[in-house]
Design a protein around this motif. Structure first.
Motif, PDB file in Angstrom:
ATOM      1  N   ALA B  21       0.839  -1.202   0.000  1.00  0.00           N
ATOM      2  CA  ALA B  21       0.000   0.000   0.000  1.00  0.00           C
ATOM      3  C   ALA B  21       0.877   1.257   0.000  1.00  0.00           C
ATOM      4  O   ALA B  21       0.607   2.219  -0.726  1.00  0.00           O
ATOM      5  CB  ALA B  21      -0.938  -0.008   1.210  1.00  0.00           C
ATOM      6  N   LEU B  22       1.957   1.226   0.795  1.00  0.00           N
ATOM      7  CA  LEU B  22       2.854   2.385   0.854  1.00  0.00           C
ATOM      8  C   LEU B  22       3.617   2.549  -0.456  1.00  0.00           C
ATOM      9  O   LEU B  22       3.906   3.673  -0.884  1.00  0.00           O
ATOM     10  CB  LEU B  22       3.817   2.235   2.030  1.00  0.00           C
ATOM     11  CG  LEU B  22       3.133   2.292   3.404  1.00  0.00           C
ATOM     12  CD1 LEU B  22       4.095   1.852   4.502  1.00  0.00           C
ATOM     13  CD2 LEU B  22       2.597   3.692   3.685  1.00  0.00           C
ATOM     14  N   GLN B  24       2.386   1.858  -3.319  1.00  0.00           N
ATOM     15  CA  GLN B  24       1.411   2.500  -4.208  1.00  0.00           C
ATOM     16  C   GLN B  24       1.375   4.014  -3.952  1.00  0.00           C
ATOM     17  O   GLN B  24       1.289   4.803  -4.886  1.00  0.00           O
ATOM     18  CB  GLN B  24       0.012   1.912  -3.998  1.00  0.00           C
ATOM     19  CG  GLN B  24      -0.134   0.497  -4.530  1.00  0.00           C
ATOM     20  CD  GLN B  24       0.126   0.426  -6.020  1.00  0.00           C
ATOM     21  OE1 GLN B  24      -0.505   1.119  -6.796  1.00  0.00           O
ATOM     22  NE2 GLN B  24       1.075  -0.402  -6.425  1.00  0.00           N
ATOM     23  N   VAL B  25       1.435   4.389  -2.699  1.00  0.00           N
ATOM     24  CA  VAL B  25       1.431   5.817  -2.352  1.00  0.00           C
ATOM     25  C   VAL B  25       2.663   6.499  -2.944  1.00  0.00           C
ATOM     26  O   VAL B  25       2.574   7.556  -3.568  1.00  0.00           O
ATOM     27  CB  VAL B  25       1.393   6.016  -0.822  1.00  0.00           C
ATOM     28  CG1 VAL B  25       1.558   7.485  -0.468  1.00  0.00           C
ATOM     29  CG2 VAL B  25       0.085   5.463  -0.251  1.00  0.00           C
ATOM     30  N   ARG B  28       2.308   6.821  -6.636  1.00  0.00           N
ATOM     31  CA  ARG B  28       1.374   7.869  -7.036  1.00  0.00           C
ATOM     32  C   ARG B  28       1.993   9.256  -6.873  1.00  0.00           C
ATOM     33  O   ARG B  28       1.684  10.183  -7.608  1.00  0.00           O
ATOM     34  CB  ARG B  28       0.063   7.762  -6.261  1.00  0.00           C
ATOM     35  CG  ARG B  28      -1.061   8.448  -7.026  1.00  0.00           C
ATOM     36  CD  ARG B  28      -2.432   7.948  -6.666  1.00  0.00           C
ATOM     37  NE  ARG B  28      -2.496   6.516  -6.686  1.00  0.00           N
ATOM     38  CZ  ARG B  28      -2.558   5.761  -5.594  1.00  0.00           C
ATOM     39  NH1 ARG B  28      -2.560   6.323  -4.402  1.00  0.00           N
ATOM     40  NH2 ARG B  28      -2.601   4.456  -5.712  1.00  0.00           N
ATOM     41  N   LEU B  29       2.884   9.381  -5.903  1.00  0.00           N
ATOM     42  CA  LEU B  29       3.638  10.622  -5.739  1.00  0.00           C
ATOM     43  C   LEU B  29       4.466  10.878  -6.996  1.00  0.00           C
ATOM     44  O   LEU B  29       4.602  12.017  -7.447  1.00  0.00           O
ATOM     45  CB  LEU B  29       4.551  10.466  -4.522  1.00  0.00           C
ATOM     46  CG  LEU B  29       4.873  11.666  -3.670  1.00  0.00           C
ATOM     47  CD1 LEU B  29       3.619  12.358  -3.199  1.00  0.00           C
ATOM     48  CD2 LEU B  29       5.708  11.248  -2.464  1.00  0.00           C
ATOM     49  N   SER B 236      -0.913  -0.002  -9.418  1.00  0.00           N
ATOM     50  CA  SER B 236      -1.322  -1.402  -9.471  1.00  0.00           C
ATOM     51  C   SER B 236      -2.756  -1.550  -8.996  1.00  0.00           C
ATOM     52  O   SER B 236      -3.282  -0.656  -8.338  1.00  0.00           O
ATOM     53  CB  SER B 236      -0.429  -2.224  -8.525  1.00  0.00           C
ATOM     54  OG  SER B 236       0.432  -3.064  -9.236  1.00  0.00           O
ATOM     55  N   LEU B 277      -2.559  -5.916  -3.525  1.00  0.00           N
ATOM     56  CA  LEU B 277      -1.653  -5.441  -2.468  1.00  0.00           C
ATOM     57  C   LEU B 277      -0.843  -6.577  -1.822  1.00  0.00           C
ATOM     58  O   LEU B 277      -0.455  -6.474  -0.665  1.00  0.00           O
ATOM     59  CB  LEU B 277      -2.399  -4.630  -1.408  1.00  0.00           C
ATOM     60  CG  LEU B 277      -3.053  -3.330  -1.885  1.00  0.00           C
ATOM     61  CD1 LEU B 277      -3.790  -2.649  -0.731  1.00  0.00           C
ATOM     62  CD2 LEU B 277      -2.018  -2.356  -2.452  1.00  0.00           C
TER      63      LEU B 277
END
Lengths: 495, 495
Positions: B21-22, B24-25, B28-29, B236, B277
């Motif tokens: 999840a992190l 993905q963060v 996205r950044l 993802s 995830l």
């Protein structure tokens, strides 16, 4: 300062800087959710938000913080303020179990989508189970924070450090009678101000909105403007983003929400760059933040002098639109009418909207009101205060995003901001007696500088009320706001 | 499985899910930086990226992972694959010091902006100091990873697990002679294919691009398309975003980059939702990823049958644009010409671009080429391989974003993807012999399903080459790609 103390200060600040950077990342994830996120990503986003919250919570409860805090002994004002903020965050975080913090992040991420969907279908029942869950979690958090004290006070303190429910009650006690009386005089006046009519193309509204943002000091090099369901400002330092929404029949909605969010953004962008990504690198409280948005939107943006300039801009942008006289335009911009929607409320009704929400959310948090009874309580109170029956939930209990994302204790900071804006405006006029000349020319430079130099640049250096008092040169009270409103609306409505 | 082993598996997966999840963060950044970020936010963004990298690095080196990995004993294939990925990540992360990982994140975040600025001004000198810094850091990382082995192999293994520089050399040895010979035949052919001429409005290009993305299986409910300098796919699972760019004189650039990125995106979106995830919830390697983008873009998107449909779409969208015959349009889409830009290269030249980059970046990493000599080396090699002199750095050494963000070892996976796409295409045609009927109707459903069921849904369940072999039913080799190219271009250029 001993070597150990200096090393502890350095360690604290370095840790805090990284935490601040991660908070910016989490905040931008929130911005993305409201502006860019694909609809089907809601579940995954909840996991992402929860993971970020887990990271932040772990950082805020890092046991090394306790040791460093014991050892550090900063010498200058900024260092002391930074340390105090870190200590406050550390003590707060220790009270809330990590699992609860993550659960709140996960639930409020998903619940926002459920609220938006329920609102779009005017379906309260579809939102209530989620709201009940959010209320349950926030009460649990409030209880953890209050440690035997008042749950609501504990939550309010998150947004307005040092403020209490009793303090808010006192503010409303000062505001309510004179606002109600002012409202009655206006609604009883023989002067009728008609609302704006016509259609104003979205594209032109957005173009003029960008101009307005720039006029009120928004730095587009360090921000951007997008569309969202609910206008908001997000981020700190070098990346402060605002959103707006466009209704072709109501350009004032777009213009004044942009000026409002610009006030917030210019505050964040105006903080001393030396404080970038430090605990004092952003606005000091929600109330002070709201003072910045409100003074821009209302005291300046809805002033006779500025609306004269805006009138000219609108005629240039849209051609003749049915209002030829600047004075008529000024009255139209400031038209008072009981309306359902808080964010569209005039300055006279606005704080009545807040009083309603404050009483209801305080009762929810204290366990005196069940979520199942919330809609009825809202509708009864609205009818009593506004003399109008709520026609549908999206105009009533479903209108605001706040409760869906767990922001209990946030609403009263809006009124506090209005009160502070009244004080700042009185001081600004004292210091710049010829300000109207600027406003008539659409030139906010001196006003922006006054706000930046006197208030914005300090970020979180001083406590909220002290921040206002230093900028004004006097202690904040309700009087400046009330006199301003009575004078202004007496002029417009002729009493 | 014992209770301890089960608990260890559960702990590993839960930890991995949060890490995913992190990631993905953080990803996205990166997306935000390329599409949305205000210009003035570069410094702060570097701090944010570094902080995220610090968090991820700490998670990847979490000492509890070692204990859990020792205790866990998963029973099913998915569990085993997830564990193997976690182990791989843990072992990799332990080799790279946290300070180095963060430094790389910080530098490559800022360096990308410096590259973009230098590229826009064709100013190599403005980029070289930054590139030298990136090269230094990546060599340091490579050395840490290689532990005495080949630096370049260690970096390549990040993108294509199990692949080595020697393996890539072998692939190029198989490809190069027949590609060079094919190139010579085409350039020596008497048939001349002219490039497309005319202007094609950006808005219409983007509308048709969205259609193309949908045709190739992009799910807009779980993604979005934006503009960026460099087309890419990011994310993802439920949030997979693509970007494109528009040149009004060259609609194929936009259309085929959208089809390309859609191939990547449909891979990510097509992975079994049960793996969301988890460590196997995304594409298994860059090479396999590229096979998905390339088969969409080239073998399918540039096929005679599909271009017949696209020809009709373009005539509908843009009116008559100078090419009346489908066969003429097919040749135009597949026109072969030596060009400067890799991403715009035809299928014959494309792998020659990669060979050039592979040799240069391998020399840089091995210390056999100094950053100061890179531009000259690029220009010499380009002239030798393409018979054209590089006219300006943005058409040469500055054209790709990769090196600026530290992606050394990434380029050869593009050629590997081409090779894999050739294999998959042969198998697809074997299984769907009447596919051209679909393609002529712009109907990719059966092809998309074949790719999803045979390959995409598995995510990281199997090793890269095994993933291809299972989908094809035979071991991957260069032969299918080469025969396909020779047949196709023999037909177009008449030999």
């Amino acid at each position: 300062m001993t070597e150990t103390a200096a090393a502890a200060c350095e360690a604290l600040l370095s840790h805090a800087r990284e935490t601040a950077a991660l908070e910016q990342v989490a905040g931008r994830l929130g911005w993305d959710q409201e502006t860019m996120m694909p609809r089907g990503a809601a579940h995954q986003r909840g996991e992402e938000m929860a993971a970020m919250e887990g990271v932040l919570h772990a950082r805020r409860t890092d046991p090394r913080l306790g040791d460093w805090l014991d050892a550090a002994d900063p010498q200058d004002a900024a260092g002391k303020a930074q340390l105090a903020k870190i200590r406050r965050g550390y003590e707060r975080a220790q009270k809330v179990p990590a699992a609860l913090a993550q659960e709140i992040a996960r639930v409020t991420s998903v619940s926002q989508g459920i609220w938006a969907e329920a609102r779009s279908r005017d379906d309260v029942a579809a939102f209530l189970p989620t709201l009940a869950e959010v209320v349950r979690l926030k009460r649990e958090e409030g209880a953890a924070l209050a440690a035997g004290g008042d749950l609501y006070d504990a939550l309010l303190d998150d947004y307005e450090p040092g403020m209490t429910g009793a303090g808010i009650e006192g503010m409303f006690a000062a505001l309510r009678p004179r606002l109600v009386s002012l409202r009655e005089k206006i609604l009883g006046s023989s002067r009728v101000v008609a609302p704006l009519e016509g259609l104003f193309t979205a594209e032109t509204q957005l173009r003029l909105s960008r101009r307005l943002a720039a006029v009120f000091g928004y730095d587009f090099e360090r921000g951007r403007m997008d569309l969202a369901v609910h206008p908001f400002c997000s981020g700190s330092g070098q990346d402060v983003r605002i959103t707006t929404r466009v209704t072709e029949s109501d350009p004032f909605n777009c213009f004044y929400s942009v000026i409002h969010e610009t006030g917030h953004a210019a505050y964040e962008q105006g903080v001393d760059p030396d404080y970038l990504l430090t605990p004092i690198g952003g606005g000091v409280s929600m109330g002070v933040h709201e003072s910045q948005s409100r003074i821009c939107e209302n005291q300046l943006g809805r002033s006779r002098a500025f609306t004269a300039w805006l009138h000219g801009q609108m005629r240039e942008s849209f051609g003749e639109f049915g209002i030829a006289e600047a004075e008529h335009f000024y009255a139209t911009v400031n038209r008072v009418a009981p309306g359902y929607i808080r964010t569209e409320a005039d300055e006279v009704h606005y704080n009545l909207h807040i009083m309603l929400r404050f009483d209801l959310e305080r009762a929810l948090m204290r366990g005196d009101l069940a979520v199942g009874d919330l809609e009825a309580a809202w509708n009864d109170r609205f009818a009593a205060d506004f003399g109008v029956k709520v026609d549908r939930p999206s105009n009533g209990v479903l209108q605001d995003v706040h409760w869906s994302i767990g922001l209990f204790g946030y609403f009263p900071t809006y009124s506090l901001g209005n009160l502070y804006a009244g004080c700042l405006h009185q001081a600004l006029r004292r210091d710049l007696p010829d300000l109207d000349q600027d406003l008539q020319a659409g030139d906010l430079n001196r006003a922006n500088d006054w706000l930046r130099d006197g208030l914005r640049r300090h970020g979180g250096l001083y406590a909220p009320a002290e921040t206002i008092e230093r900028a004004c040169g006097f202690a904040p009270s309700a009087e400046p706001l009330l006199s301003y409103l009575e004078n202004k609306y007496g002029g417009i409505y002729g009493f």
